[in-house]
Design an enzyme around this catalytic site. Structure first.
Site, PDB file in Angstrom:
ATOM      1  N   ASN A 123     -21.570  65.981  81.075  1.00  0.00           N
ATOM      2  CA  ASN A 123     -21.349  64.534  81.152  1.00  0.00           C
ATOM      3  C   ASN A 123     -20.745  64.139  79.809  1.00  0.00           C
ATOM      4  O   ASN A 123     -21.450  64.065  78.811  1.00  0.00           O
ATOM      5  CB  ASN A 123     -22.679  63.818  81.401  1.00  0.00           C
TER       6      ASN A 123
ATOM      7  N   LYS B 182     -19.511  61.359  78.885  1.00  0.00           N
ATOM      8  CA  LYS B 182     -19.758  59.958  78.497  1.00  0.00           C
ATOM      9  C   LYS B 182     -18.463  59.313  77.981  1.00  0.00           C
ATOM     10  O   LYS B 182     -17.396  59.643  78.474  1.00  0.00           O
ATOM     11  CB  LYS B 182     -20.904  59.885  77.476  1.00  0.00           C
TER      12      LYS B 182
ATOM     13  N   HIS C  47     -26.388  56.870  86.325  1.00  0.00           N
ATOM     14  CA  HIS C  47     -26.886  57.388  85.044  1.00  0.00           C
ATOM     15  C   HIS C  47     -27.709  56.298  84.357  1.00  0.00           C
ATOM     16  O   HIS C  47     -27.400  55.112  84.483  1.00  0.00           O
ATOM     17  CB  HIS C  47     -25.703  57.811  84.161  1.00  0.00           C
TER      18      HIS C  47
ATOM     19  N   GLU D 233     -27.740  55.239  81.437  1.00  0.00           N
ATOM     20  CA  GLU D 233     -26.944  54.359  80.569  1.00  0.00           C
ATOM     21  C   GLU D 233     -26.245  53.279  81.396  1.00  0.00           C
ATOM     22  O   GLU D 233     -26.095  52.144  80.956  1.00  0.00           O
ATOM     23  CB  GLU D 233     -25.932  55.191  79.762  1.00  0.00           C
TER      24      GLU D 233
ATOM     25  N   GLU E 182     -33.371  63.072  84.643  1.00  0.00           N
ATOM     26  CA  GLU E 182     -33.134  62.897  83.209  1.00  0.00           C
ATOM     27  C   GLU E 182     -34.120  61.901  82.614  1.00  0.00           C
ATOM     28  O   GLU E 182     -33.901  60.682  82.704  1.00  0.00           O
ATOM     29  CB  GLU E 182     -31.709  62.374  82.968  1.00  0.00           C
TER      30      GLU E 182
ATOM     31  N   GLY F  99     -30.050  62.369  74.539  1.00  0.00           N
ATOM     32  CA  GLY F  99     -29.392  62.148  73.248  1.00  0.00           C
ATOM     33  C   GLY F  99     -30.348  62.068  72.074  1.00  0.00           C
ATOM     34  O   GLY F  99     -29.961  61.656  70.985  1.00  0.00           O
TER      35      GLY F  99
ATOM     36  N   SER G 183     -30.935  66.355  76.431  1.00  0.00           N
ATOM     37  CA  SER G 183     -30.940  67.240  75.260  1.00  0.00           C
ATOM     38  C   SER G 183     -30.958  68.733  75.618  1.00  0.00           C
ATOM     39  O   SER G 183     -31.547  69.532  74.885  1.00  0.00           O
ATOM     40  CB  SER G 183     -32.094  66.904  74.313  1.00  0.00           C
TER      41      SER G 183
HETATM   42  P1  PGA Z   1     -27.750  64.700  76.348  1.00  0.00           P
HETATM   43  O1  PGA Z   1     -27.246  63.768  77.547  1.00  0.00           O
HETATM   44  O2  PGA Z   1     -27.608  66.129  76.802  1.00  0.00           O
HETATM   45  O3  PGA Z   1     -26.834  64.367  75.196  1.00  0.00           O
HETATM   46  O4  PGA Z   1     -29.167  64.328  76.075  1.00  0.00           O
HETATM   47  C1  PGA Z   1     -27.575  64.073  78.879  1.00  0.00           C
HETATM   48  C2  PGA Z   1     -27.078  62.992  79.805  1.00  0.00           C
HETATM   49  O5  PGA Z   1     -27.182  61.803  79.447  1.00  0.00           O
HETATM   50  O6  PGA Z   1     -26.557  63.282  80.899  1.00  0.00           O
END
Ligand code: PGA
Length: 248
Positions: free
Chosen positions: A9, A11, A94, A96, A166, A172, A212
């Protein structure tokens, strides 16, 4: 046996020219027959990315999509635009997008149904906040997200779905869920799909862990019975993604 699926992903990272350069770097590192490999990229990167992965095992996915066919929805991207560009997967809901762009379980459901209508595989995201985990309501909350996401989705469609678990507190932050925490929730998601549909559907649906994920944590996470791969953010932008794909 379910085939693993490992998706990046990206982003809001990588301009079109940066995207091509990153794909060129990652191409030789992510070769495998054992897992499906997907790069979910920003909308403006989709067309050059599809071109750049031609002849490889990499599929291109989108990070979002609107649930209407076409019309006066300034700034949105339709399912037909994605399929015409060569997109096979789309991330839906997601955390976010739920947090910053007011997406709800209901809009997630509309997008999931629309994606299936157009033959795009949705990667349906769910996950609890830290407060929810601390209050012990994680499984209840995730079951609600899943039940609404799959409203009016047929069993045949659900069998091909990808669900990404997630935990928001792990995204993150460098704080990866423990293997036990991740497996517990992925198992509960599979059981929930079994309740909505049947055993065969539960066994077919693929469930990723995200939050992560790194080259160090991937092998143990992906070895769990109910974890069929990962949705990877930060580490998907680095050569490390090759190690995650070839985690064995
Ligand atoms: P991350 O993001 O691996 O940077 O924690 C995962 C995601 O948001 O899909």
């Amino acid at each position: 046996m379910r085939k693993k699926i490992i998706a990046g992903n990206w982003k809001m990272n990588m301009t079109p020219s940066e995207a091509i350069a990153l794909i060129e770097t990652l191409k030789p590192l992510v070769q495998t027959d054992e897992a499906d490999v997907v790069f979910c990229v920003p909308a403006i990167d989709i067309i050059p990315a599809v071109e750049a992965v031609k002849g490889t095992n990499i599929q291109i996915g989108a990070e979002n999509m609107y649930f209407e066919e076409k019309g006066a929805f300034t700034g949105e991207i339709s399912p037909a635009m994605l399929t015409d560009a060569g997109v096979k997967y789309v991330i839906i809901g997601h955390s976010e997008r739920r947090q910053y762009f007011a997406e709800t379980d209901e809009t997630v459901n509309k997008k999931v149904k629309k994606a299936f209508e157009h033959g795009i595989t949705p990667i349906i995201c769910c996950g609890e906040s830290l407060t929810q985990r601390e209050q012990g309501v994680t499984i209840d909350f995730i079951r609600q997200q899943i039940k609404i996401a799959f409203l009016d989705v047929t069993a045949d469609q659900a069998k091909t779905a990808v669900i990404a678990y997630e935990p928001i507190w792990a995204i993150g932050t460098g704080k990866v869920a423990t293997t036990e925490q991740a497996e517990e929730v992925c198992k509960a998601i599979r059981a929930c799909i079994g309740e909505i549909y049947d055993e065969a559907t539960a066994e077919a649906v693929r469930i990723q862990y995200g939050g992560s994920v790194s080259a160090a944590s991937a092998p143990e996470l992906f070895a769990q019975k109910d974890i069929d791969g990962g949705l990877v953010g930060g580490a998907a932008l680095k050569p490390d993604f090759g190690k995650i794909v070839n985690y064995k």
